[in-house]
Scaffold this motif. Structure first.
Motif, PDB file in Angstrom:
ATOM      1  N   PHE A  36       0.843  -1.204   0.000  1.00  0.00           N
ATOM      2  CA  PHE A  36       0.000   0.000   0.000  1.00  0.00           C
ATOM      3  C   PHE A  36       0.881   1.258   0.000  1.00  0.00           C
ATOM      4  O   PHE A  36       0.667   2.191  -0.783  1.00  0.00           O
ATOM      5  N   ALA A  37       1.918   1.260   0.874  1.00  0.00           N
ATOM      6  CA  ALA A  37       2.813   2.431   0.963  1.00  0.00           C
ATOM      7  C   ALA A  37       3.568   2.630  -0.352  1.00  0.00           C
ATOM      8  O   ALA A  37       3.758   3.766  -0.806  1.00  0.00           O
ATOM      9  N   VAL A  96      -4.044   7.971  14.828  1.00  0.00           N
ATOM     10  CA  VAL A  96      -3.799   6.568  15.174  1.00  0.00           C
ATOM     11  C   VAL A  96      -4.893   5.683  14.578  1.00  0.00           C
ATOM     12  O   VAL A  96      -6.085   5.943  14.754  1.00  0.00           O
ATOM     13  N   VAL A  97      -4.465   4.654  13.859  1.00  0.00           N
ATOM     14  CA  VAL A  97      -5.397   3.713  13.253  1.00  0.00           C
ATOM     15  C   VAL A  97      -5.106   2.332  13.844  1.00  0.00           C
ATOM     16  O   VAL A  97      -3.950   1.914  13.898  1.00  0.00           O
ATOM     17  N   VAL A  98      -6.156   1.671  14.320  1.00  0.00           N
ATOM     18  CA  VAL A  98      -5.962   0.369  14.955  1.00  0.00           C
ATOM     19  C   VAL A  98      -6.470  -0.732  14.028  1.00  0.00           C
ATOM     20  O   VAL A  98      -7.529  -0.607  13.417  1.00  0.00           O
ATOM     21  N   ILE A  99      -5.670  -1.796  13.923  1.00  0.00           N
ATOM     22  CA  ILE A  99      -6.059  -2.961  13.139  1.00  0.00           C
ATOM     23  C   ILE A  99      -6.363  -4.096  14.118  1.00  0.00           C
ATOM     24  O   ILE A  99      -5.651  -4.244  15.121  1.00  0.00           O
ATOM     25  N   ASP A 127      -7.214  -1.993  -1.302  1.00  0.00           N
ATOM     26  CA  ASP A 127      -8.398  -1.144  -1.510  1.00  0.00           C
ATOM     27  C   ASP A 127      -8.911  -0.585  -0.186  1.00  0.00           C
ATOM     28  O   ASP A 127      -9.190   0.603  -0.056  1.00  0.00           O
ATOM     29  N   LEU A 128      -9.026  -1.484   0.794  1.00  0.00           N
ATOM     30  CA  LEU A 128      -9.520  -1.082   2.112  1.00  0.00           C
ATOM     31  C   LEU A 128      -8.599  -0.026   2.724  1.00  0.00           C
ATOM     32  O   LEU A 128      -9.051   1.003   3.242  1.00  0.00           O
ATOM     33  N   LEU A 129      -7.297  -0.268   2.641  1.00  0.00           N
ATOM     34  CA  LEU A 129      -6.334   0.683   3.226  1.00  0.00           C
ATOM     35  C   LEU A 129      -6.404   2.017   2.503  1.00  0.00           C
ATOM     36  O   LEU A 129      -6.348   3.078   3.132  1.00  0.00           O
ATOM     37  N   THR A 130      -6.533   1.983   1.188  1.00  0.00           N
ATOM     38  CA  THR A 130      -6.585   3.236   0.431  1.00  0.00           C
ATOM     39  C   THR A 130      -7.829   4.018   0.830  1.00  0.00           C
ATOM     40  O   THR A 130      -7.774   5.235   1.024  1.00  0.00           O
ATOM     41  N   ARG A 131      -8.947   3.293   0.978  1.00  0.00           N
ATOM     42  CA  ARG A 131     -10.192   3.976   1.328  1.00  0.00           C
ATOM     43  C   ARG A 131     -10.100   4.578   2.733  1.00  0.00           C
ATOM     44  O   ARG A 131     -10.529   5.694   2.975  1.00  0.00           O
ATOM     45  N   ALA A 138     -10.218   9.516   1.342  1.00  0.00           N
ATOM     46  CA  ALA A 138      -9.873   8.734   2.535  1.00  0.00           C
ATOM     47  C   ALA A 138     -10.703   9.172   3.724  1.00  0.00           C
ATOM     48  O   ALA A 138     -11.000  10.340   3.882  1.00  0.00           O
ATOM     49  N   VAL A 139     -11.063   8.189   4.551  1.00  0.00           N
ATOM     50  CA  VAL A 139     -11.916   8.501   5.687  1.00  0.00           C
ATOM     51  C   VAL A 139     -11.148   9.213   6.797  1.00  0.00           C
ATOM     52  O   VAL A 139     -11.661  10.064   7.489  1.00  0.00           O
TER      53      VAL A 139
END
Ligand SMILES: Nc1ncnc2c1ncn2[C@@H]1O[C@H](COP(=O)(O)OP(=O)(O)OP(=O)(O)O)[C@@H](O)[C@H]1O
Ligand SMILES: [Mg+2]
Length: 414
Positions: A36-37, A96-99, A127-131, A138-139
């Protein structure tokens, strides 16, 4: 580190700067985030396999906070308390994003309450990460700011009680020993003692930044503050003594709220306990560190300041710090009488230590860099601010008339 470098040299330990940091629990998720990066050509990335504890250790070492941190709780036994520990070392400005593995609304709500920006459940896809993390639509941008730093207003009941000593040492301790990002403001526009206490040069950054509060981004902040060891930043001014320029109180309020987005602690050394600028700082503060000494005059002024802090709309907890900047003589109030007079116990008592205080003041480094009793007491003040709940309830309502010494003073003056 450039993109090429970061891709060619993925095992480098702590990079000088990282804009995007991710710790994923499994190999597959790590690879997905790496791809993704790469697809988004993100520069300055640091992506590793690891858990919340690894992320916490890494963030504590990083001098400049990243824009975004992704952390994986799937292997965490106590996810919420581990994230709370991470939040301690993570500057408020970091998104901060938590998985995780559970798709659980209750957990998501709890994480949002803690200031986490997004929760993504596995399996991860580009796709999920980009969204959710980046790219158009992006959210996660902009960050909703639940976590903000704490403003600690250091004020004295009277002149010379040790406010600057407390402010400088607490700031130094929190930055150097507790790994917090701290900005220390010497609010004396005519050149307070902070640069001398910390061995730095005044660059008049405070005046500059007050005129340009709206432009305050990370780069501007780095240019206008004086940095001391990576985590402590200083804002000071040294106007001419006959300069007529008053402090812009509205800009000061704005500055403080902006700084709280970037630092764990904004510590202000207040040269005055009265006037519009002082009142604004007391109103904006999350904690008032009220430095005082056991004397009749200081007791009266302590009580007045406590009333100001506690009767305003924003009830501000007061940490009462009883210092002994002078050798005590026979005419002094005993600490018990002093506490009785102000109607509450001191949160901290600092011992008299002329040698440590004057060595630190004239030669440096600050007292907390040494080991004596005064250093220990000042460290405890910093630790208290960083964690323990403050006792801010008065023992009972204060009345001057209750205390024989004060009663005597009031009668004498009448
Ligand atoms: N516990 C202590 N023991 C001995 N000396 C101390 C102690 N605390 C402070 N001092 C000394 O007292 C003097 C005044 O301290 P400081 O400048 O911190 O006070 P202040 O309240 O900021 O003063 P001002 O009103 O000028 O802003 C300094 O020389 C400092 O080194
Ligand atoms: Mg001072």
């Amino acid at each position: 580190m450039s993109l090429i470098e970061s891709l060619a040299n993925p095992t480098r330990s702590v990079p000088p700067q990282a804009e995007f940091v991710a710790f994923l629990a499994d190999e597959q998720s790590t690879e997905t985030v790496e791809r993704f990066a790469l697809a988004r050509m993100m520069p300055h990335t640091y992506i590793r396999q690891g858990n919340v504890a690894d992320a916490t250790e890494f963030m504590a070492k990083l001098e400049r906070p990243p824009r975004q941190l992704v952390v994986d709780i799937s292997t965490s036994a106590m996810a919420l308390s581990e994230l709370a520990a991470l939040a301690e070392v993570c500057a408020p400005s970091v998104s901060v994003v938590v998985i995780g593995e559970r798709n659980d609304v209750g957990l998501f709500r709890e994480l949002l309450r803690m200031g986490v920006d997004e929760y993504i459940s596995k399996p991860l896809t580009i796709d999920l990460l980009t969204r959710l993390l980046g790219g158009p639509g992006a959210v996660v941008a902009p960050v909703h700011q639940v976590r903000t730093g704490k403003l600690v207003a250091c004020v004295g009941a009277r002149g010379g009680v040790g406010v600057s000593t407390v402010a400088a040492n607490v700031a130094f301790h929190l930055a150097h020993n507790v790994d917090r990002r701290v900005v220390l403001i010497d609010m004396d526009p005519f050149g307070g003692p902070m640069n001398i206490l910390l061995g730095t040069q005044c660059n008049n950054g405070l005046g500059d930044v007050l005129k340009n509060v709206r432009r305050l981004d990370t780069q501007y902040m780095e240019r206008t503050t004086v940095s001391l060891g990576g985590k402590l930043f200083l804002l000071t001014a040294q106007n001419d003594l006959d300069s007529p320029e008053p402090m812009d109180v509205a800009a000061l309020r704005e500055l403080v709220s902006e700084l709280k987005r970037h630092f764990h602690y904004v510590i202000i050394d207040m040269p005055d306990r009265a006037g519009p600028a002082a009142m604004a700082v007391l109103e904006e503060a999350q904690v008032v560190a009220l430095v005082t000494e056991p004397s009749v005059y200081a007791a009266r002024e302590t009580a007045r300041l406590i009333r100001i802090a506690e009767t305003r709309d924003a009830h501000v907890p007061v940490m009462l710090i009883a210092n002994q900047p002078r050798q005590s003589g026979r005419g002094e109030l005993a600490m018990r009488d002093f506490e009785e007079a102000v109607g509450r116990r001191a949160s901290h008592v600092l011992p008299y230590d002329h040698d440590s205080a004057s060595r630190a003041e004239n030669l440096g480094p600050p007292v907390v860099a040494s080991r004596g009793a005064l250093a220990m007491a000042l460290k405890r003040v910093g630790d208290d601010l960083a964690g323990r709940q403050l006792e801010d309830k008065p023992k009972r309502a204060f009345s001057f008339r209750d205390h024989p010494l004060l009663r005597h003073l009031l009668e004498w003056r009448a």
